[in-house]
Design a protein around this motif. Sequence first.
Motif, PDB file in Angstrom:
ATOM      1  N   PHE A  54       0.812  -1.214   0.000  1.00 46.00           N
ATOM      2  CA  PHE A  54       0.000   0.000   0.000  1.00 46.00           C
ATOM      3  C   PHE A  54       0.850   1.271   0.000  1.00 46.00           C
ATOM      4  CE2 PHE A  54      -3.001  -3.147   0.981  1.00 46.00           C
ATOM      5  CZ  PHE A  54      -4.274  -2.629   0.846  1.00 46.00           C
ATOM      6  N   GLY A  55       2.139   1.111   0.052  1.00 45.60           N
ATOM      7  CA  GLY A  55       3.038   2.276   0.097  1.00 45.60           C
ATOM      8  C   GLY A  55       3.230   2.759   1.517  1.00 45.60           C
ATOM      9  N   ARG A  56       3.816   3.965   1.632  1.00 48.35           N
ATOM     10  CA  ARG A  56       4.073   4.529   2.956  1.00 48.35           C
ATOM     11  C   ARG A  56       3.288   5.802   3.128  1.00 48.35           C
ATOM     12  NH1 ARG A  56       8.744   2.966   5.571  1.00 48.35           N
ATOM     13  NH2 ARG A  56       9.851   1.291   4.497  1.00 48.35           N
ATOM     14  N   SER A  57       2.966   6.082   4.375  1.00 50.88           N
ATOM     15  CA  SER A  57       2.350   7.368   4.664  1.00 50.88           C
ATOM     16  C   SER A  57       3.382   8.452   4.413  1.00 50.88           C
ATOM     17  CB  SER A  57       1.898   7.391   6.125  1.00 50.88           C
ATOM     18  OG  SER A  57       1.852   8.722   6.579  1.00 50.88           O
ATOM     19  N   LEU A  58       2.980   9.553   3.790  1.00 53.07           N
ATOM     20  CA  LEU A  58       3.918  10.640   3.542  1.00 53.07           C
ATOM     21  C   LEU A  58       4.288  11.320   4.854  1.00 53.07           C
ATOM     22  CD1 LEU A  58       2.453  12.291   0.334  1.00 53.07           C
ATOM     23  CD2 LEU A  58       4.313  10.640   0.526  1.00 53.07           C
TER      24      LEU A  58
ATOM     25  N   LEU B 191       1.988   1.584   5.281  1.00 52.28           N
ATOM     26  CA  LEU B 191       0.544   1.754   5.387  1.00 52.28           C
ATOM     27  C   LEU B 191      -0.167   0.470   5.810  1.00 52.28           C
ATOM     28  CD1 LEU B 191      -0.798   4.016   2.564  1.00 52.28           C
ATOM     29  CD2 LEU B 191      -0.670   4.399   5.011  1.00 52.28           C
ATOM     30  N   SER B 192       0.333  -0.662   5.311  1.00 56.01           N
ATOM     31  CA  SER B 192      -0.359  -1.908   5.611  1.00 56.01           C
ATOM     32  C   SER B 192      -0.431  -2.119   7.124  1.00 56.01           C
ATOM     33  CB  SER B 192       0.340  -3.088   4.928  1.00 56.01           C
ATOM     34  OG  SER B 192       1.724  -2.942   5.003  1.00 56.01           O
ATOM     35  N   GLU B 193       0.611  -1.674   7.806  1.00 56.66           N
ATOM     36  CA  GLU B 193       0.692  -1.822   9.254  1.00 56.66           C
ATOM     37  C   GLU B 193      -0.254  -0.825   9.926  1.00 56.66           C
ATOM     38  OE1 GLU B 193       4.154  -0.505  12.277  1.00 56.66           O
ATOM     39  OE2 GLU B 193       4.777  -1.345  10.345  1.00 56.66           O
ATOM     40  N   LEU B 194      -0.148   0.422   9.502  1.00 57.33           N
ATOM     41  CA  LEU B 194      -0.964   1.496  10.076  1.00 57.33           C
ATOM     42  C   LEU B 194      -2.459   1.231   9.850  1.00 57.33           C
ATOM     43  CD1 LEU B 194      -0.974   4.418  11.263  1.00 57.33           C
ATOM     44  CD2 LEU B 194      -0.914   5.227   8.914  1.00 57.33           C
TER      45      LEU B 194
ATOM     46  N   GLY C 265      -3.897  -1.585   8.982  1.00 58.09           N
ATOM     47  CA  GLY C 265      -4.337  -2.850   9.555  1.00 58.09           C
ATOM     48  C   GLY C 265      -4.895  -2.642  10.949  1.00 58.09           C
ATOM     49  N   TYR C 266      -4.149  -1.891  11.771  1.00 58.93           N
ATOM     50  CA  TYR C 266      -4.554  -1.668  13.147  1.00 58.93           C
ATOM     51  C   TYR C 266      -5.851  -0.860  13.198  1.00 58.93           C
ATOM     52  CZ  TYR C 266      -4.597   0.502  17.744  1.00 58.93           C
ATOM     53  OH  TYR C 266      -4.982   0.962  18.966  1.00 58.93           O
ATOM     54  N   ARG C 267      -5.896   0.207  12.385  1.00 59.92           N
ATOM     55  CA  ARG C 267      -7.085   1.063  12.384  1.00 59.92           C
ATOM     56  C   ARG C 267      -8.313   0.316  11.864  1.00 59.92           C
ATOM     57  NH1 ARG C 267      -7.061   6.497  13.524  1.00 59.92           N
ATOM     58  NH2 ARG C 267      -5.020   7.147  14.295  1.00 59.92           N
ATOM     59  N   LEU C 268      -8.104  -0.468  10.796  1.00 64.03           N
ATOM     60  CA  LEU C 268      -9.217  -1.210  10.203  1.00 64.03           C
ATOM     61  C   LEU C 268      -9.785  -2.202  11.217  1.00 64.03           C
ATOM     62  CD1 LEU C 268     -10.944  -1.876   7.725  1.00 64.03           C
ATOM     63  CD2 LEU C 268      -9.232  -3.530   7.041  1.00 64.03           C
ATOM     64  N   GLU C 269      -8.875  -2.828  11.940  1.00 62.42           N
ATOM     65  CA  GLU C 269      -9.286  -3.787  12.952  1.00 62.42           C
ATOM     66  C   GLU C 269     -10.215  -3.103  13.956  1.00 62.42           C
ATOM     67  OE1 GLU C 269      -6.736  -6.039  16.066  1.00 62.42           O
ATOM     68  OE2 GLU C 269      -5.885  -6.403  14.078  1.00 62.42           O
ATOM     69  N   ASN C 270      -9.834  -1.904  14.408  1.00 61.65           N
ATOM     70  CA  ASN C 270     -10.645  -1.166  15.375  1.00 61.65           C
ATOM     71  C   ASN C 270     -12.011  -0.812  14.798  1.00 61.65           C
ATOM     72  OD1 ASN C 270      -8.753  -1.299  17.311  1.00 61.65           O
ATOM     73  ND2 ASN C 270      -7.936   0.776  17.004  1.00 61.65           N
ATOM     74  N   THR C 271     -11.993  -0.337  13.558  1.00 64.30           N
ATOM     75  CA  THR C 271     -13.262   0.034  12.927  1.00 64.30           C
ATOM     76  C   THR C 271     -14.184  -1.178  12.803  1.00 64.30           C
ATOM     77  OG1 THR C 271     -12.333   1.880  11.729  1.00 64.30           O
ATOM     78  CG2 THR C 271     -14.292   0.878  10.796  1.00 64.30           C
ATOM     79  N   LEU C 272     -13.598  -2.296  12.356  1.00 67.61           N
ATOM     80  CA  LEU C 272     -14.412  -3.499  12.207  1.00 67.61           C
ATOM     81  C   LEU C 272     -14.948  -3.958  13.559  1.00 67.61           C
ATOM     82  CD1 LEU C 272     -12.530  -5.625   9.524  1.00 67.61           C
ATOM     83  CD2 LEU C 272     -14.568  -4.209   9.273  1.00 67.61           C
ATOM     84  N   PHE C 273     -14.140  -3.770  14.611  1.00 66.83           N
ATOM     85  CA  PHE C 273     -14.579  -4.146  15.950  1.00 66.83           C
ATOM     86  C   PHE C 273     -15.815  -3.338  16.333  1.00 66.83           C
ATOM     87  CE2 PHE C 273     -14.453  -3.645  20.589  1.00 66.83           C
ATOM     88  CZ  PHE C 273     -14.535  -4.978  20.962  1.00 66.83           C
ATOM     89  N   LEU C 274     -15.724  -2.030  16.124  1.00 70.09           N
ATOM     90  CA  LEU C 274     -16.856  -1.153  16.454  1.00 70.09           C
ATOM     91  C   LEU C 274     -18.085  -1.530  15.627  1.00 70.09           C
ATOM     92  CD1 LEU C 274     -18.257   1.283  17.670  1.00 70.09           C
ATOM     93  CD2 LEU C 274     -17.038   2.741  16.060  1.00 70.09           C
ATOM     94  N   ALA C 275     -17.853  -1.732  14.309  1.00 73.95           N
ATOM     95  CA  ALA C 275     -18.982  -2.066  13.432  1.00 73.95           C
ATOM     96  C   ALA C 275     -19.623  -3.382  13.856  1.00 73.95           C
ATOM     97  CB  ALA C 275     -18.504  -2.148  11.985  1.00 73.95           C
TER      98      ALA C 275
END
Lengths: 546, 318
Positions: free
Chosen positions: B80-84, B90-93, B95-105
């Motif tokens: 996914f590249g790197r955050s500027l 990005l895959s790391e960043l 991944g963690y955020r997506l996990e949280n969002t999916l948890f909430l959803a």
Amino acid sequence: MSETADKTGQKGDVLVEMHGLRIEGRSDDIWHEIVHGVDVILHRGEVLGLIGESGAGKSTIGLAAMGFARDGCRISGGSIMFDGVDLTKASDESLRQLRGSRIAYVAQSAAAAFNPAHKLIDQYCEAPVQHGIMPRAEAESDAIDLYGRLQLPDPENIGFRYPHQVSGGQLQRAMTAMAMACRPDLIVFDEPTTALDVTTQIEVLSAIRGIVRQFNTAAIYITHDLAVVSQMADRIMVLRHGNLVEEGDTRGMIEDPQKDYTRELLAVRTFRKDLLDEPNAETPLLRVENVSAAYGKSPVLFDVSMDIHRKRTVAVVGESGSGKSTAARVITGLLPPSSGQVYYDGQPLAPDHRKRNKDEKRCLQMIYQMPDTAINPRQRVSSIIGRPLEFYLGMRGADRDARVRELLEMIELDPAEFFDRFPDELSGGQKQRVCIARALAAEPELIICDEVTSALDQLVAEEILKLLQSLQDELGLAYMFITHDLATVRAVADEIVVMLQGEVVEQGPKEQILTPPHHEYTELLLSSVPEMDPDWLDNLLDQRAP
Amino acid sequence: MSQIVKLVAQRLALGLLTLFIISLIIFLCVEMLPGNFSEAILGQAATPETVAAFNRELGLDLPPHERYFTWLFNMVQGDFGRSLASKRELSELLGYRLENTLFLASVAAVIAIPLAVTLGVLAALYRDSFYDRAVNVVTLSSISFPEFFVAYILILILAQNLGWFPAISNINDELGFWEKIYRTALPAFTLTLVCVAHMMRMTRAAIINLLASPYIEMARLKGLRPGRIILKHALPNALAPIINVVVLNMAYLVVGVVLVEVVFVYPGLGQLFVDSVRSRDIPVVQACSLIFAMTYVLLNLLADVLSIMSNPRLLHPR
């Protein structure tokens, strides 16, 4: 449960007694009475036929025997005694406990009345299990037993199929088995064979009659077909507009009807057209030559040929799925054939209707089965009939209106009254007349009539057939008459084409087809048409028994 | 069965095509955003030369089509590249955020879906009763308020006045499962309130729509109890429209949480998305958009497949 052992009471005891039954229906928020004080008595083990045209109130009365009124209807007066209980006063809960267990219902269209989401046997077992009559396992083995008695193929396994996996005639028998599940005292059969082909109808009729006799179940048999009801019922009540016309035992009613209306019902289908001479050798108006056609990849017509001569009526008969309507679609160019050719007056017609010119389209008009859906409900009669006048003949304004009035007179509707009406304000027969006028407006030479009378009551249907006949005499039209009803064929045809599974099995002049020896399939079709003779079904079954 | 496999394969192929088109649209939209990362980072005072040099260093000076295909090519390979801004993978960043969002959803869905379907079934059973009207009024009112408003009201009552739940849903990996649930409660309630009305009304309408059909009349004439008629005879045939609206709402739960996450300072994808747009962190914005798009496509695919499975004609061919 043994055969009839645990039936309480003897045959002959009164089971249902409706007295002064009044039922109202609501339209536009006003209640109108649709059944005007009818008395019905039914004894145990007796089969009562309720007969009448649509709107006679026969289904409504049948459902009232279950203490049930459809949404928008209510039982407004009288009493309905079922085995000593007045259903008009019973609580919802006690009515619920009677329904399914002591009074059961068989609907007109089994395909619609079975829940598509559940297997047949699950739906069978529901009533006995829910009413606490027997456990599931017992109900299941009982179902298999009943499926066998009703001559369903493969009774052990057919119950484990879904409704859409079973044919119409089989579904109707499965529904009869379901109604029988709790061995009710009474079954209400609401036009159970109306939606079936004649050959299938026989199987269902004999199955229903057999099972009802076997278990000594009382039944109310509702139908519009006097010939059918005379096979089934011990006693017949003739209804009209929510009133009783005449009541009597079946044989007496058929042999010696007392009322004019009953006589009319009996005399229906006696209309015959005068026989014409042989067609002259001129070019046929329409020639279908070796046509085969398919829907997508599944072939439906195989090498079909037929000629239609001027001023003649060719009846195309066959059961559902025989390809008769498909043949009409090929002729009109809605379905281009995969091989073969259609000729009009000796000239080949383009296979696709979009490639035909206006005049070719004008000469060939259609009338459909369902007048309700074939005309635009938001247009007035004048514009429905006026449209082809404008489109094909370029008529405008006063010319057009004058011609519309002429056409209305031809179809025996008073122009002053009907010119500005909407389809909603017409009866079924009147709508079909408007459809005929619309076809006539184009001044065609050939009209394809696709089951034009099958959605109509018998008396109305006969009027329509007479009208079509007089128009033919007057205007020299040719008709291609598609029907599954051999009585209609007898009435109107000059020539007959018999179709089976997309092929023509036999064709020729009417006298030749209708006089023996018949083709095997024609014989089956002809012998399956119920006759006004209470012994007809017995005799037929005896004959057919191996 | 093979018919279903074929249908699913078809939908899947169409889904991939849709994603490709979406990736193009996302890229073009981001391209059209005014300003760029270098200008945002270097501030007003930066000379055009420094901006150009910075652009070159980040590869932002290349022509758009080249950047698009590089991005797409890497993306397909899972890069996914790197955050500027943070230079993190990005895959790391994500991944963690997506996990949280999916948890909430998921927490919201677990509350909302059974609640909505139950309310809908009951409303159909007791249609036109007081209960039916009350449920309609309550759910319609809750859907009529904007979600941030609902969120603040909940904070005011449940966190501020009653003190039952924390006002800020700050979760991290060290917390236990139940602690996470506890901290997620308020945003999950907010989402539930916002999406229950849709599903409940569709359930009610789909069932009532079927009540006039002959097989329901048959069920009534078999003397079945009203509850059984609704559950056994109407509901299975009403599943297709219900599934569709449920899945659409699940997609909303994943994608539409942006505002709710911001209000509760919840470390999910939505908040990251908003921050990245602000700082012109293009790779993050693009990746987030694509994940949102993918959620929609996948969930719609799921809805299609489930609707097909709920049709006995397709499930059990002749």
